[in-house]
Scaffold this motif. Structure first.
Motif, PDB file in Angstrom:
ATOM      1  N   ASP A 187      12.995  -6.933  -3.357  1.00  0.00           N
ATOM      2  CA  ASP A 187      11.957  -5.943  -3.670  1.00  0.00           C
ATOM      3  C   ASP A 187      12.366  -4.651  -2.972  1.00  0.00           C
ATOM      4  O   ASP A 187      12.277  -4.524  -1.759  1.00  0.00           O
ATOM      5  N   ILE A 188      12.819  -3.701  -3.770  1.00  0.00           N
ATOM      6  CA  ILE A 188      13.336  -2.449  -3.191  1.00  0.00           C
ATOM      7  C   ILE A 188      12.305  -1.798  -2.289  1.00  0.00           C
ATOM      8  O   ILE A 188      12.647  -1.220  -1.248  1.00  0.00           O
ATOM      9  N   THR A 189      11.026  -1.927  -2.635  1.00  0.00           N
ATOM     10  CA  THR A 189       9.975  -1.268  -1.866  1.00  0.00           C
ATOM     11  C   THR A 189       9.737  -1.930  -0.512  1.00  0.00           C
ATOM     12  O   THR A 189       8.996  -1.385   0.309  1.00  0.00           O
ATOM     13  N   LEU A 190      10.324  -3.103  -0.276  1.00  0.00           N
ATOM     14  CA  LEU A 190      10.184  -3.779   1.009  1.00  0.00           C
ATOM     15  C   LEU A 190      11.454  -3.686   1.845  1.00  0.00           C
ATOM     16  O   LEU A 190      11.585  -4.373   2.862  1.00  0.00           O
ATOM     17  N   SER A 191      12.379  -2.841   1.433  1.00  0.00           N
ATOM     18  CA  SER A 191      13.601  -2.605   2.199  1.00  0.00           C
ATOM     19  C   SER A 191      13.281  -1.793   3.459  1.00  0.00           C
ATOM     20  O   SER A 191      12.142  -1.336   3.653  1.00  0.00           O
ATOM     21  N   ALA A 192      14.276  -1.612   4.307  1.00  0.00           N
ATOM     22  CA  ALA A 192      14.092  -0.844   5.534  1.00  0.00           C
ATOM     23  C   ALA A 192      13.649   0.582   5.216  1.00  0.00           C
ATOM     24  O   ALA A 192      13.919   1.099   4.127  1.00  0.00           O
ATOM     25  N   PRO A 193      12.953   1.255   6.130  1.00  0.00           N
ATOM     26  CA  PRO A 193      12.391   2.575   5.839  1.00  0.00           C
ATOM     27  C   PRO A 193      13.391   3.581   5.285  1.00  0.00           C
ATOM     28  O   PRO A 193      13.098   4.283   4.311  1.00  0.00           O
ATOM     29  N   GLY A 194      14.571   3.681   5.886  1.00  0.00           N
ATOM     30  CA  GLY A 194      15.557   4.633   5.386  1.00  0.00           C
ATOM     31  C   GLY A 194      16.033   4.292   3.986  1.00  0.00           C
ATOM     32  O   GLY A 194      16.280   5.185   3.160  1.00  0.00           O
ATOM     33  N   VAL A 195      16.168   2.992   3.701  1.00  0.00           N
ATOM     34  CA  VAL A 195      16.576   2.551   2.364  1.00  0.00           C
ATOM     35  C   VAL A 195      15.489   2.885   1.351  1.00  0.00           C
ATOM     36  O   VAL A 195      15.772   3.378   0.252  1.00  0.00           O
ATOM     37  N   THR A 223       0.818  -1.210   0.000  1.00  0.00           N
ATOM     38  CA  THR A 223       0.000   0.000   0.000  1.00  0.00           C
ATOM     39  C   THR A 223       0.858   1.269   0.000  1.00  0.00           C
ATOM     40  O   THR A 223       0.461   2.289  -0.564  1.00  0.00           O
ATOM     41  N   HIS A 224       2.027   1.204   0.616  1.00  0.00           N
ATOM     42  CA  HIS A 224       2.889   2.388   0.666  1.00  0.00           C
ATOM     43  C   HIS A 224       3.408   2.760  -0.721  1.00  0.00           C
ATOM     44  O   HIS A 224       3.710   3.931  -0.971  1.00  0.00           O
ATOM     45  N   LEU A 225       3.517   1.789  -1.635  1.00  0.00           N
ATOM     46  CA  LEU A 225       3.927   2.096  -3.002  1.00  0.00           C
ATOM     47  C   LEU A 225       2.841   2.903  -3.702  1.00  0.00           C
ATOM     48  O   LEU A 225       3.135   3.880  -4.413  1.00  0.00           O
ATOM     49  N   ALA A 226       1.592   2.519  -3.499  1.00  0.00           N
ATOM     50  CA  ALA A 226       0.480   3.293  -4.060  1.00  0.00           C
ATOM     51  C   ALA A 226       0.479   4.713  -3.507  1.00  0.00           C
ATOM     52  O   ALA A 226       0.239   5.688  -4.240  1.00  0.00           O
TER      53      ALA A 226
END
Length: 370
Positions: free
Chosen positions: A345-353, A110-113
């Motif tokens: 999956d870059i979008t599932l990396s740690a928040p800062g990443v 959802t954060h990607l959207a």
């Protein structure tokens, strides 16, 4: 997510083909959460023709798309759209995004959207046939014998969001694909020039692990197996390390439906792997994608049979060096961005990443799209 989430595949692993997989039933995803509740199963009706609430909850809707039947019976795809309550404004307010997931995967990010909505773009995601929301109990999960089959899924989704072949839209289309979805979209964009304004690839699976020599060695055997035993189950070699880097149960940040995204992946089949290898060969020969292409990749890979904590900050599915080289053969305008400490999956990396990765994508979009 690709078939090979832990290590390069070897010839002995693939010579001894197993039995055909047992079809699995689909289920509904669980939103990312700080705890790991039991998944809630919701099966949308295959006959649904319009938009209806999605299992991701408020702000998301889905539409089931009927496709031509195949050898296993009725087939559907599912398009999900982000429907925020507030009007979208931003530099990309004339852009529609369609996201396609990878192997053993479905859309739940959802954060990607929300990232795309923050730019003003309308965001959509596609659960391909036999994945996620589109998986039915009589189907072999993820099975196709030709990546071109997904043209039917993509055209149905594009029609649903106003970008069909016969539709006229004053909005620009951006395709975004992860892993096998990135390979599928690259091949599609090459075959359909002029349809997209830009292509964004998140760790696309553009080359076989073990480089082109491994692919050339194994491709003839897979082609033969695909002809005579197309849906036999190949040995599973996913040790679950990628899931271990992500799931909240093991110290990660995410939770998701483990029927739709199993910890050890779906069983792969000869016909499916032969289709993947054919796609890799096409990329190796060179594509001519005329739209600008953005490629996100992790800085490093961690491929191996034993767990190590560095896997939490590496790509444990792809050889990123090989993929970086193959990316340059997609077309004349390709940008490759390597993201330190990113996972597959870059979008599932740690928040800062994620924040650093999104900043790089936003900068690229300002130059090529916005």
């Amino acid at each position: 997510m690709t078939l090979l989430d832990t290590q390069p595949i070897s010839l002995p692993d693939l010579v001894d083909l197993g039995r055909a997989p047992t079809p699995r039933s689909g289920g509904a995803p669980v939103r990312p959460a700080p705890a790991a509740p039991a998944p809630t199963r919701v099966a949308p009706s295959p006959a649904a023709a319009g938009w209806e609430p999605d299992i991701l909850g408020r702000g998301f809707e889905q539409r089931t798309l009927r496709l031509p039947d195949d050898d296993e019976g009725a087939v559907v795809a599912t398009v999900v759209r982000h429907a925020p309550r507030t009007p979208l404004t931003g530099p990309a307010d004339d852009v529609d995004v369609l996201y396609v997931h990878g192997w053993s995967d479905y859309f739940f990010q959802t954060h990607l959207a929300e990232y795309w909505a923050g730019l003003g773009a309308r965001f959509h995601a596609l659960d391909l046939r036999k994945y996620g929301r589109s998986l039915r109990s009589w189907q072999t999960p993820g099975f196709v014998a030709d990546l071109g089959t997904y043209d039917e899924d993509l055209e149905a989704a594009l029609e649903a969001i106003g970008h069909g072949r016969t539709q006229r839209s004053d909005r620009r289309l951006v395709l975004m694909g992860h892993s096998t979805g990135g390979l599928t979209l690259s091949l599609w964009a090459d075959r359909h020039p002029g349809r997209v304004a830009a292509l964004v690839l998140n760790s696309p699976w553009l080359e076989f692990q073990g480089d082109s020599l491994g692919r050339l060695a194994i491709a003839p055997m897979m082609a033969l197996s695909a002809r005579f035993r197309p849906q036999d189950e190949l040995p599973r070699i996913d040790l679950g390390y990628y899931a271990r880097t992500l799931l909240v149960d093991y110290g990660g940040e995410w939770d998701y439906d483990r029927v739709w995204r199993p910890e050890h992946g779906f069983p792969a089949t000869p016909a499916w792997l032969a289709a993947i290898l054919a796609g890799h060969s096409a990329v190796a020969r060179g594509l001519e994608i005329q739209a600008p292409v953005f490629v996100w990749l992790a800085k490093r890979s961690a491929l191996g049979p034993f767990w190590h904590e560095r896997m939490r900050t590496s790509d444990v599915a792809l050889d990123v060096e090989e993929v970086a080289q193959r990316a340059l053969k997609l077309g004349p305008a390709v940008t490759v961005v390597r993201v330190p400490d990113a996972v597959h999956d870059i979008t599932l990396s740690a928040p800062g990443v994620r924040a650093r990765a999104e900043a790089e994508l936003s900068r690229w979009l300002r130059g090529y799209v916005c």
